[in-house]
Write an enzyme that holds these catalytic residues in place. Structure first.
Site, PDB file in Angstrom:
ATOM      1  N   ASN A   1      -5.338   8.285   1.977  1.00  0.00           N
ATOM      2  CA  ASN A   1      -5.813   7.543   3.150  1.00  0.00           C
ATOM      3  C   ASN A   1      -6.464   8.465   4.183  1.00  0.00           C
ATOM      4  O   ASN A   1      -7.635   8.343   4.474  1.00  0.00           O
ATOM      5  CB  ASN A   1      -4.655   6.835   3.853  1.00  0.00           C
ATOM      6  CG  ASN A   1      -4.379   5.447   3.305  1.00  0.00           C
ATOM      7  OD1 ASN A   1      -5.181   4.909   2.550  1.00  0.00           O
ATOM      8  ND2 ASN A   1      -3.254   4.883   3.692  1.00  0.00           N
TER       9      ASN A   1
ATOM     10  N   ALA B   1      -6.973   1.491   6.934  1.00  0.00           N
ATOM     11  CA  ALA B   1      -5.601   1.713   7.396  1.00  0.00           C
ATOM     12  C   ALA B   1      -5.608   2.190   8.862  1.00  0.00           C
ATOM     13  O   ALA B   1      -6.199   1.548   9.721  1.00  0.00           O
ATOM     14  CB  ALA B   1      -4.902   2.697   6.456  1.00  0.00           C
TER      15      ALA B   1
ATOM     16  N   SER C   1      -7.310   0.891  13.068  1.00  0.00           N
ATOM     17  CA  SER C   1      -6.663   0.747  14.377  1.00  0.00           C
ATOM     18  C   SER C   1      -7.316   1.651  15.413  1.00  0.00           C
ATOM     19  O   SER C   1      -7.218   1.389  16.608  1.00  0.00           O
ATOM     20  CB  SER C   1      -5.170   1.097  14.285  1.00  0.00           C
ATOM     21  OG  SER C   1      -4.576   0.486  13.184  1.00  0.00           O
TER      22      SER C   1
ATOM     23  N   ASP D   1       0.827  -1.208   0.000  1.00  0.00           N
ATOM     24  CA  ASP D   1       0.000   0.000   0.000  1.00  0.00           C
ATOM     25  C   ASP D   1       0.858   1.254   0.000  1.00  0.00           C
ATOM     26  O   ASP D   1       0.513   2.248  -0.617  1.00  0.00           O
ATOM     27  CB  ASP D   1      -0.923  -0.017   1.215  1.00  0.00           C
ATOM     28  CG  ASP D   1      -1.922  -1.142   1.109  1.00  0.00           C
ATOM     29  OD1 ASP D   1      -2.364  -1.424  -0.018  1.00  0.00           O
ATOM     30  OD2 ASP D   1      -2.245  -1.755   2.149  1.00  0.00           O
TER      31      ASP D   1
ATOM     32  N   ASP E   1      -5.758  12.261  22.119  1.00  0.00           N
ATOM     33  CA  ASP E   1      -4.495  12.196  21.375  1.00  0.00           C
ATOM     34  C   ASP E   1      -4.568  12.959  20.055  1.00  0.00           C
ATOM     35  O   ASP E   1      -3.564  13.506  19.594  1.00  0.00           O
ATOM     36  CB  ASP E   1      -4.134  10.740  21.059  1.00  0.00           C
ATOM     37  CG  ASP E   1      -3.431  10.057  22.223  1.00  0.00           C
ATOM     38  OD1 ASP E   1      -3.319  10.691  23.290  1.00  0.00           O
ATOM     39  OD2 ASP E   1      -2.993   8.905  22.050  1.00  0.00           O
TER      40      ASP E   1
HETATM   41  P1  NAP Z   1       3.378   1.506   6.854  1.00  0.00           P
HETATM   42  O1  NAP Z   1       3.950   1.770   8.199  1.00  0.00           O
HETATM   43  O2  NAP Z   1       3.962   0.409   6.032  1.00  0.00           O
HETATM   44  O3  NAP Z   1       1.794   1.252   6.980  1.00  0.00           O
HETATM   45  C1  NAP Z   1       1.246   0.571   8.065  1.00  0.00           C
HETATM   46  C2  NAP Z   1       0.301  -0.509   7.556  1.00  0.00           C
HETATM   47  O4  NAP Z   1      -0.849   0.110   6.952  1.00  0.00           O
HETATM   48  C3  NAP Z   1       0.924  -1.389   6.474  1.00  0.00           C
HETATM   49  O5  NAP Z   1       0.551  -2.725   6.740  1.00  0.00           O
HETATM   50  C4  NAP Z   1       0.290  -0.881   5.196  1.00  0.00           C
HETATM   51  O6  NAP Z   1       0.238  -1.869   4.160  1.00  0.00           O
HETATM   52  C5  NAP Z   1      -1.094  -0.563   5.711  1.00  0.00           C
HETATM   53  N1  NAP Z   1      -1.914   0.306   4.846  1.00  0.00           N
HETATM   54  C6  NAP Z   1      -1.568   1.477   4.258  1.00  0.00           C
HETATM   55  N2  NAP Z   1      -2.603   1.965   3.546  1.00  0.00           N
HETATM   56  C7  NAP Z   1      -3.624   1.084   3.690  1.00  0.00           C
HETATM   57  C8  NAP Z   1      -4.953   1.029   3.214  1.00  0.00           C
HETATM   58  N3  NAP Z   1      -5.471   2.004   2.461  1.00  0.00           N
HETATM   59  N4  NAP Z   1      -5.725  -0.029   3.589  1.00  0.00           N
HETATM   60  C9  NAP Z   1      -5.229  -1.006   4.378  1.00  0.00           C
HETATM   61  N5  NAP Z   1      -3.993  -1.003   4.863  1.00  0.00           N
HETATM   62  C10 NAP Z   1      -3.196   0.029   4.530  1.00  0.00           C
HETATM   63  O7  NAP Z   1       3.420   2.903   6.066  1.00  0.00           O
HETATM   64  P2  NAP Z   1       2.953   3.170   4.568  1.00  0.00           P
HETATM   65  O8  NAP Z   1       2.973   1.875   3.809  1.00  0.00           O
HETATM   66  O9  NAP Z   1       3.716   4.345   4.081  1.00  0.00           O
HETATM   67  O10 NAP Z   1       1.412   3.594   4.755  1.00  0.00           O
HETATM   68  C11 NAP Z   1       1.063   4.841   5.344  1.00  0.00           C
HETATM   69  C12 NAP Z   1      -0.188   4.588   6.148  1.00  0.00           C
HETATM   70  O11 NAP Z   1       0.119   3.846   7.321  1.00  0.00           O
HETATM   71  C13 NAP Z   1      -0.862   5.822   6.688  1.00  0.00           C
HETATM   72  O12 NAP Z   1      -1.630   6.482   5.699  1.00  0.00           O
HETATM   73  C14 NAP Z   1      -1.693   5.230   7.812  1.00  0.00           C
HETATM   74  O13 NAP Z   1      -2.988   4.852   7.351  1.00  0.00           O
HETATM   75  C15 NAP Z   1      -0.983   3.945   8.194  1.00  0.00           C
HETATM   76  N6  NAP Z   1      -0.600   4.029   9.606  1.00  0.00           N
HETATM   77  C16 NAP Z   1      -1.252   3.250  10.480  1.00  0.00           C
HETATM   78  C17 NAP Z   1      -1.015   3.356  11.834  1.00  0.00           C
HETATM   79  C18 NAP Z   1      -1.783   2.484  12.775  1.00  0.00           C
HETATM   80  O14 NAP Z   1      -2.555   1.643  12.291  1.00  0.00           O
HETATM   81  N7  NAP Z   1      -1.657   2.676  14.072  1.00  0.00           N
HETATM   82  C19 NAP Z   1      -0.085   4.256  12.320  1.00  0.00           C
HETATM   83  C20 NAP Z   1       0.588   5.057  11.401  1.00  0.00           C
HETATM   84  C21 NAP Z   1       0.306   4.946  10.028  1.00  0.00           C
HETATM   85  P3  NAP Z   1       1.588  -2.248   3.349  1.00  0.00           P
HETATM   86  O15 NAP Z   1       2.366  -3.068   4.325  1.00  0.00           O
HETATM   87  O16 NAP Z   1       1.098  -3.059   2.190  1.00  0.00           O
HETATM   88  O17 NAP Z   1       2.300  -0.975   2.960  1.00  0.00           O
END
Ligand code: NAP
Ligand code: MN
Length: 262
Positions: A119, A160, A164, A45, A148
């Site tokens: 996202n 994404a 959480s 992603d 927060d």
């Molecule tokens: P990353 O740290 O690899 O992303 C965290 C996880 O989110 C990865 O497993 C990624 O999939 C997944 N992800 C990203 N976009 C998604 C979507 N639209 N639907 C389902 N899963 C998704 O960082 P990144 O790959 O640059 O992605 C950035 C995104 O990470 C941010 O936009 C945010 O949504 C997410 N994030 C999540 C948290 C949390 O859940 N606590 C915290 C910070 C950021 P891949 O492994 O395939 O890349």
């Protein structure tokens, strides 16, 4: 038809890009480093988000992703399906889905900053201490949030960070924004809404820093920006839509089942 390949740093993604590039060329499909009709992300992603952002959310391009091992919710194609995929592209044997992104405006005393997110945007106090935000919808007060921070996510982002934060999964064909609280505080002193809220597409959300919150961190699709003396952050859904290639058997229900339960 010109295609352009985007891949992450892993040597395997680079390797897959070479294989796909050769297959496409053999079928007479151009692979370019310049202006493309179809953008293909090879990775997860993160790679898909990177491709869209590198093209500044260009809505003339058709986007699709190849999954290379990570979650890849946005990446439909498997590396084992390259022959089929090449034929699908060649014969234009696919559907196109219009998906929404977010337009974010941050106004400070001195400046205005503009961002786009596929996202979400997460808004927090700069020092990661308690975040105080007054939330309005079309200038009407919704709540004074304390906690927060707040996530404002698109349907694409709903699976994404939003997930959480206990937000709802929104089907990608809908055009909505979701406000999801991160660790909201509720006690005798502070009251705010603890559930996610889903808004129709034409609403404008504004977040005004109040109380002790002056400087903000905003995370736009995970990319961090610091905003000093923010007056407000305005978020709305894009009128223009991104165009994603979907295979004819694309089914959001089975993707959810596959990515979260299998
Ligand atoms: P990353 O740290 O690899 O992303 C965290 C996880 O989110 C990865 O497993 C990624 O999939 C997944 N992800 C990203 N976009 C998604 C979507 N639209 N639907 C389902 N899963 C998704 O960082 P990144 O790959 O640059 O992605 C950035 C995104 O990470 C941010 O936009 C945010 O949504 C997410 N994030 C999540 C948290 C949390 O859940 N606590 C915290 C910070 C950021 P891949 O492994 O395939 O890349
Ligand atoms: Mn990632």
């Amino acid at each position: 038809m010109k295609t352009k390949l985007y891949y992450n740093e892993s040597s395997e993604s680079k390797f897959l890009a070479d294989i796909l590039s050769n297959k496409l060329k053999r079928e007479g499909i151009e692979v370019t480093d310049e202006k493309q009709d179809i953008g293909i992300a090879i990775g997860g992603d993160g790679t898909f988000l990177h491709m869209v952002s590198e093209n500044n959310f260009n809505t003339d391009i058709l986007y699709i992703g190849v999954n290379n091992g990570t979650l890849g919710f946005l990446t439909e194609i498997k590396p084992t399906e390259f022959n089929e995929f090449t034929n699908i592209l060649k014969n234009k044997d696919y559907k196109i889905e219009n998906i929404s992104y977010e337009e974010i405006k941050v106004v400070t005393k001195e400046n205005e900053y503009y961002f786009k997110a596929l996202n979400e945007v997460a808004v927090r106090d700069e020092y990661l201490s308690t975040t105080y935000l007054s939330v309005t919808i079309d200038e009407t007060l919704l709540e004074n949030f304390v906690g927060d921070g707040l996530l404002i996510s698109t349907p694409t982002g709903s699976t994404a960070y939003n997930l959480s934060g206990n937000g709802a999964i929104i089907y990608s064909e809908l055009h909505t924004l979701q406000i999801t609280p991160l660790a909201p505080i509720n006690n005798k002193v502070y009251r705010c809404i603890t559930n996610p809220i889903v808004l129709p597409e034409n609403r404008v959300i504004k977040l005004y820093p109040i109380e002790r919150t002056k400087d903000l961190i905003i995370l736009v699709d995970g990319k961090k920006y610091t905003i000093k003396n923010a007056e407000y952050v305005e978020i709305k859904i894009s009128k223009d839509k991104l165009k994603c290639i979907r295979l004819n058997d694309f089914d959001y229900t089975s993707i959810i089942n596959d990515k979260y339960l299998n």
